[in-house]
Scaffold this active site. Structure first.
Site, PDB file in Angstrom:
ATOM      1  N   GLU A  65       4.408 145.281 -74.282  1.00 14.96           N
ATOM      2  CA  GLU A  65       3.870 144.878 -75.585  1.00 14.96           C
ATOM      3  C   GLU A  65       3.371 146.090 -76.365  1.00 14.96           C
ATOM      4  O   GLU A  65       3.482 146.146 -77.595  1.00 14.96           O
ATOM      5  CB  GLU A  65       2.738 143.868 -75.393  1.00 14.96           C
TER       6      GLU A  65
ATOM      7  N   HIS B 264      11.510 144.760 -78.879  1.00 14.38           N
ATOM      8  CA  HIS B 264      11.727 144.101 -77.587  1.00 14.38           C
ATOM      9  C   HIS B 264      13.228 144.001 -77.296  1.00 14.38           C
ATOM     10  O   HIS B 264      13.680 144.262 -76.174  1.00 14.38           O
ATOM     11  CB  HIS B 264      11.133 142.686 -77.601  1.00 14.38           C
TER      12      HIS B 264
ATOM     13  N   HIS C  58       8.364 144.437 -84.222  1.00  9.44           N
ATOM     14  CA  HIS C  58       7.886 144.331 -82.841  1.00  9.44           C
ATOM     15  C   HIS C  58       8.925 143.591 -81.989  1.00  9.44           C
ATOM     16  O   HIS C  58       9.290 144.048 -80.897  1.00  9.44           O
ATOM     17  CB  HIS C  58       6.552 143.581 -82.850  1.00  9.44           C
ATOM     18  N   GLU C  59       9.411 142.460 -82.484  1.00 15.86           N
ATOM     19  CA  GLU C  59      10.368 141.659 -81.723  1.00 15.86           C
ATOM     20  C   GLU C  59      11.729 142.344 -81.626  1.00 15.86           C
ATOM     21  O   GLU C  59      12.389 142.271 -80.590  1.00 15.86           O
ATOM     22  CB  GLU C  59      10.510 140.272 -82.356  1.00 15.86           C
TER      23      GLU C  59
END
Length: 376
Positions: free
Chosen positions: A189, A142, A138-139
């Site tokens: 997100e 980003h 997930h990060e």
């Protein structure tokens, strides 16, 4: 670490996506909101001015001096996950990653020049290996999408709004930008959740991680189907008053509600778009420069139209009815606001909605400081 440390770790067998563009997994609303932010009058000017003011160097020194940097010698299992995530999404430069002492389960990716990933001890202790793998992905998502730049600006502007609150209209101007950034970041997100799934390639682990973020380490007391049913109930429940309260509740947040995130990710995992990526058919990074802005707008507009048409939310259904030229608009408005028609029973419902109105902007779940930092 020895070879045995990789036993039962599926990373070596998972699919990799060479040259993948972040467009492959970005939520249409994320792309649309990002374009809108860049088109805000004066936003580019503000961005350029802030680039030289943001204390990024100070943040890097702070994490270096007061957190634990992930490496082969420290939190080696997280180091392996980070390298795997960057390998799978073909992110050439592995961003620095730090573990920060904080009981709140959060994670974030910030930085203007180079992204920095930070996870809290609360998150590391809460999630199992595969759940954490999705969070790391997930990060990294980003970072690949460039979200860290706008996240950093959001953090700076939020702090600035507090400092200039005494200046007439100063706080209003700053908060207008903060509100727009929060709306975009909530959509980003959803994109990062998709990146986490592409890295972990285990939808059940992603669901478990989101459930734990919402309810703690009590998996034996929770159920994925029941958790997703909450999202469905949240979307379609109540009347227009509840729809308004939903908007007020989400405005101060940088992340969508956890059940909503779970439902959105589950829905995407069952689409043809996800399957095509897994089959190796996805937009490539070297094609990004040729991407049509108008095509992106059309795709986003189509997404919003589909959302309105298929939404179970009372307000969205009303918008769809209006767009479709529904008759007896006055009657529909009356029925929506009263929950479907007069009667004393609806008076009780009204009292319940009023009670709920006291919570907008109140306590909320842990955020990536939330996802994003936040919980993955």
């Amino acid at each position: 670490m020895t070879d045995s440390s990789h036993e039962n770790v599926p990373s070596r067998a998972r699919r990799r996506f060479p040259g993948i563009s972040s467009r492959a997994y970005e939520h249409p609303a994320d792309r649309s909101a990002l374009v809108a932010l860049r088109r805000l009058t004066g936003f580019d000017t503000v961005f350029k001015a802030l680039s030289g003011l943001l204390p990024e160097r100070s943040l890097r020194l702070l994490f270096l001096s007061d957190s634990v940097r992930v490496s082969e010698a420290q939190f080696a299992h997280l180091h392996d996950m980070l390298r795997d995530a960057c390998y799978i999404l073909d992110l050439e430069k592995v961003p620095p990653m730090y573990v920060k002492q904080d009981p709140q389960p959060n994670a974030m990716c910030i930085g203007l020049d180079e992204p920095i990933i930070v996870v809290t001890t609360g998150l590391v202790e809460l999630l199992d290996e595969e759940e954490m793998r999705a969070v790391v992905g997930h990060e990294v998502g980003h970072a690949l999408s460039g979200h860290s730049v706008y996240r950093t600006i959001l953090l700076f502007l939020t702090n600035l709004a507090v400092k200039v609150a005494w200046i007439p209209l100063g706080n209003v101007a700053i908060m207008a930008i903060v509100t727009a950034l929060r709306e975009w970041f909530r959509k980003s997100e959803l994109s990062a959740d998709r990146a986490g799934l592409l890295v972990g390639q285990d939808i059940q682990a992603s669901m478990r991680g989101l459930m734990k973020i919402a309810g703690g380490n009590h998996l034996h007391e929770m159920n994925v189907d029941a958790f997703l049913a909450q999202a469905d109930e949240y979307e379609k429940g109540g009347d227009l008053r509840d729809s308004v309260l939903k908007i007020l509740n989400v405005l101060p947040r940088t992340h969508p509600f956890t059940t909503v995130r779970a439902a959105e990710l589950k829905k995407w995992s069952e689409t043809r778009d996800y399957q095509r990526i897994m089959d190796g058919h996805y937009p490539r990074r070297d094609e990004d420069k040729d991407t049509s802005v108008s095509d992106s707008f059309r795709e986003s507009a189509s997404h919003y139209a589909d959302t309105v048409r298929t939404s179970k939310d009372p307000l969205m259904k009303l918008v769809g009815d209006i767009a479709g030229g529904a008759g007896d608009l006055g009657g529909k408005l009356r029925d929506k606001f009263t929950g479907g028609g007069g009667g004393g029973a609806k008076g009780g419902a009204g009292g319940s909605a009023t009670d709920g109105g006291g919570t907008p902007g109140g306590p909320e779940g842990p955020e990536e400081s939330g996802e994003g930092p936040r919980k993955a």
